[in-house]
Design a protein around this motif. Structure first.
Motif, PDB file in Angstrom:
ATOM      1  N   ARG A   1      64.222  49.618  38.506  1.00 10.68           N
ATOM      2  CA  ARG A   1      62.548  49.749  38.118  1.00 10.68           C
ATOM      3  C   ARG A   1      62.250  48.370  37.043  1.00 10.68           C
ATOM      4  O   ARG A   1      60.578  48.517  37.537  1.00 10.68           O
TER       5      ARG A   1
ATOM      6  N   LEU B   1      60.831  46.613  40.001  1.00 12.51           N
ATOM      7  CA  LEU B   1      59.781  47.425  40.712  1.00 12.51           C
ATOM      8  C   LEU B   1      58.170  46.706  40.189  1.00 12.51           C
ATOM      9  O   LEU B   1      57.410  46.852  40.783  1.00 12.51           O
ATOM     10  N   SER B   2      58.589  47.284  38.307  1.00 15.66           N
ATOM     11  CA  SER B   2      57.306  47.283  37.981  1.00 15.66           C
ATOM     12  C   SER B   2      56.597  45.849  38.100  1.00 15.66           C
ATOM     13  O   SER B   2      55.462  45.720  38.183  1.00 15.66           O
TER      14      SER B   2
ATOM     15  N   THR C   1      67.049  55.242  43.252  1.00 13.78           N
ATOM     16  CA  THR C   1      66.167  54.534  42.301  1.00 13.78           C
ATOM     17  C   THR C   1      64.780  54.649  42.685  1.00 13.78           C
ATOM     18  O   THR C   1      63.659  54.958  41.821  1.00 13.78           O
TER      19      THR C   1
ATOM     20  N   THR D   1      62.507  57.627  43.468  1.00 13.50           N
ATOM     21  CA  THR D   1      62.213  58.124  42.409  1.00 13.50           C
ATOM     22  C   THR D   1      61.103  58.167  41.929  1.00 13.50           C
ATOM     23  O   THR D   1      60.225  58.667  41.645  1.00 13.50           O
ATOM     24  N   GLU D   2      61.328  56.921  41.998  1.00 18.27           N
ATOM     25  CA  GLU D   2      59.558  55.735  41.742  1.00 18.27           C
ATOM     26  C   GLU D   2      58.687  56.125  42.839  1.00 18.27           C
ATOM     27  O   GLU D   2      57.587  56.154  42.136  1.00 18.27           O
ATOM     28  N   TRP D   3      58.823  56.053  43.836  1.00 17.54           N
ATOM     29  CA  TRP D   3      57.797  56.076  45.239  1.00 17.54           C
ATOM     30  C   TRP D   3      57.329  57.491  45.018  1.00 17.54           C
ATOM     31  O   TRP D   3      55.750  57.238  44.758  1.00 17.54           O
TER      32      TRP D   3
ATOM     33  N   GLY E   1      56.739  57.646  40.344  1.00 12.18           N
ATOM     34  CA  GLY E   1      55.628  56.319  39.855  1.00 12.18           C
ATOM     35  C   GLY E   1      54.648  56.088  40.145  1.00 12.18           C
ATOM     36  O   GLY E   1      54.583  57.247  40.656  1.00 12.18           O
TER      37      GLY E   1
ATOM     38  N   ARG F   1      52.606  51.721  42.683  1.00 15.43           N
ATOM     39  CA  ARG F   1      54.423  51.667  42.967  1.00 15.43           C
ATOM     40  C   ARG F   1      54.876  51.895  44.607  1.00 15.43           C
ATOM     41  O   ARG F   1      55.711  52.354  45.215  1.00 15.43           O
ATOM     42  N   GLN F   2      53.737  52.910  44.770  1.00 15.34           N
ATOM     43  CA  GLN F   2      54.532  53.632  46.110  1.00 15.34           C
ATOM     44  C   GLN F   2      54.019  52.689  47.648  1.00 15.34           C
ATOM     45  O   GLN F   2      55.203  52.583  48.318  1.00 15.34           O
TER      46      GLN F   2
ATOM     47  N   CYS G   1      57.423  50.556  47.037  1.00 12.16           N
ATOM     48  CA  CYS G   1      58.602  51.023  47.111  1.00 12.16           C
ATOM     49  C   CYS G   1      59.215  51.972  48.708  1.00 12.16           C
ATOM     50  O   CYS G   1      60.229  52.063  49.001  1.00 12.16           O
TER      51      CYS G   1
END
Lengths: 185, 181
Positions: free
Chosen positions: A11, A14-15, B38, B41-43, B46, B50-51, B54
Motif C-alpha cells: 500500500r 502504491l501510494s 491487496t 482492494t486498493e484499486w 482507493g 490509484r486505479q 493498480c
C-alpha cells in the motif's frame, strides 16, 4: 527470502506512485512476483524428478492450489520424458480446463446484466462516437473471444465493432442464440 | 518461504497428514495471492488516481492475480467487472498458448507412453495429439478430416500417424503455431 512486501508495504509503495508512473508500477509488480512465485517455481523444480521421495505430497498440495499449479506442471514437463511428461501436461490441462469452466460460468452469469457501461474516457474530440454497450454485451464478446481464440485479431476487432453497433434487440437475439445453442452467430 | 523451507516442510509432513498438507497449501496460497488481493482492494476502494497503477500491476501479476480477480467480480461495479474479466480471459489465453507450445514438439515424439489404446500402445505423439484436440477445435472447413477421441484411439498406428500429420499441415494448426521454416 524474507517477504519485505507485506500488504502495508505494498500500500505504501502504491501510494507513492504517480498515476502514470508505469516504470514504478512495473517495478512493484516485479518485486511482488519475485517473492510470490518462489514456492511455485520450487514445485516446478521438484516435479522434474519423477523419483523424488516427497513427490506425492507435493502433488497433493499442488492440487489444492488450483490455477497456480498450471505453470509448475508445465515447467516440469519440459524436463521430463515419456509418460511422466504426458502426465504433467495432462495435469496442467486439467487445471486449465477447471479455470476455463469457472471463467465461462462467470461470464454466462454476466449475460443477464443489462447495465450500460460508461464509454471509454477518450481525451479530445472524436470523429465517430464509440457505441454504448451493456455488461451483457461485453460478456458475450468475451465468451465469443474465448470460444474462437485463434480468430485473426483484425476479424475479432471488426466483429466486436459490428456487434456493438447493433441495436439492443439484435444484440439480445445474439445472446439468446448463444444461451440456447452454445454457438455464436 | 524459501525453496529450502518448502522442501523441508514437505519432507517433515507425513503423507497421511492431510491437514498438515492442506495448511501448507493455504500458506502458499496466501504468499501467492495476498499481494494481488491487496492491489485489488486498493484499486476498488482507493483514491481514483490509484486505479491506473493498480490495473497495471494486476495485469503484470498474471497468474498470481487470476483467482483474486475472479473473486472480486462479485462485489464491484459493472465496468470494473468487465475489465477484470477481460484480464482473466487474457491470462486464460496465455495458459492455452503455453500449453500448446509445450505440446507441439511432442506431436513428433513416437516414444511409447506405457498406456494402452484399443489397438495397442499409445505413444507420446498420440497422447499429445489428444490433448491438443481437447484444446483446439478444428475450423469448420476442416472438422470432417479429424476423428473424435474414441475414434482416434481405435485407429491403427499408421492411421494415427496419418491423422497427426494431417493435423500438423492443417490451416487450423498453422494459424496457431506457424511453421518457423
Amino acid at each position: 527470502m524474507e517477504n519485505l512486501l507485506t500488504p502495508e508495504a505494498i500500500r505504501e509503495r502504491l501510494s507513492s506512485l504517480r498515476e502514470m508512473d508505469f516504470a514504478g508500477a512495473e517495478k512493484l509488480a516485479m518485486d511482488i512476483a519475485k517473492y510470490a512465485r518462489v514456492p511455485l517455481w520450487a514445485f516446478g523444480r521438484l516435479l522434474q524428478w519423477p523419483g523424488y521421495p516427497d513427490r506425492s505430497k507435493a502433488e497433493f498440495v499442488l492440487k489444492l492450489l488450483g490455477e497456480l499449479s498450471i505453470l509448475p506442471w508445465l515447467a516440469a514437463s519440459t524436463k521430463l520424458g515419456g509418460e511422466p511428461r504426458i502426465q504433467s501436461l495432462s495435469e496442467a490441462f486439467r487445471l486449465y480446463q477447471e479455470l476455463d469452466r469457472r471463467v465461462i460460468e462467470k461470464l454466462r452469469g454476466m449475460l443477464k446484466e443489462q447495465t450500460p457501461l460508461p464509454p471509454p474516457d477518450v481525451p479530445g474530440p472524436i470523429e465517430v462516437p464509440v457505441p454504448v454497450t451493456r455488461e451483457c454485451d461485453e460478456a458475450y464478446l468475451l465468451l465469443r473471444h474465448l470460444h474462437r481464440p485463434d480468430e485473426a485479431e483484425a476479424d475479432d476487432r471488426r466483429n466486436r465493432l459490428s456487434f456493438a453497433r447493433l441495436g439492443e434487440d439484435d444484440r439480445d437475439r445474439f445472446i439468446r442464440h448463444y444461451l440456447d445453442t452454445g454457438e455464436f452467430q | 518461504m524459501t525453496e529450502q523451507d518448502l522442501f523441508l516442510r514437505l519432507h517433515e509432513l507425513s503423507e497421511s497428514d492431510a491437514d498438515g498438507l492442506r495448511k501448507l497449501a493455504e500458506e502458499i496460497g496466501v504468499i501467492c495471492r495476498e499481494p494481488a488481493s491487496t492491489i485489488l482492494t486498493e484499486w476498488v476502494g482507493g483514491p481514483p488516481g490509484r486505479q491506473i497503477p493498480c490495473a497495471f500491476v494486476c495485469s503484470h501479476l498474471k497468474e498470481l492475480a487470476v483467482a483474486e480477480m475472479l473473486l472480486q467480480t462479485d462485489s464491484v461495479a459493472p465496468a470494473l467487472r468487465v475489465q477484470l474479466m477481460e484480464m482473466v480471459a487474457t491470462q486464460q489465453l496465455v495458459f492455452r498458448e503455453l500449453m500448446l507450445t509445450a505440446l507441439e514438439p511432442l506431436l513428433r515424439d513416437f516414444t511409447p507412453t506405457g498406456t494402452t489404446g484399443l489397438t495397442g500402445d499409445l505413444r507420446t505423439c498420440d497422447a499429445a495429439y489428444l490433448l491438443v484436440r481437447r484444446i483446439v477445435r478444428p475450423s469448420a472447413s476442416e472438422a470432417d478430416q479429424f476423428s473424435s477421441e474414441d475414434q482416434f484411439k481405435a485407429l491403427e498406428e499408421i492411421q494415427r500417424d496419418d491423422e497427426i500429420n494431417r493435423w500438423l499441415l492443417s490451416e487450423t494448426w498453422k494459424e496457431i503455431l506457424p511453421d518457423p521454416a
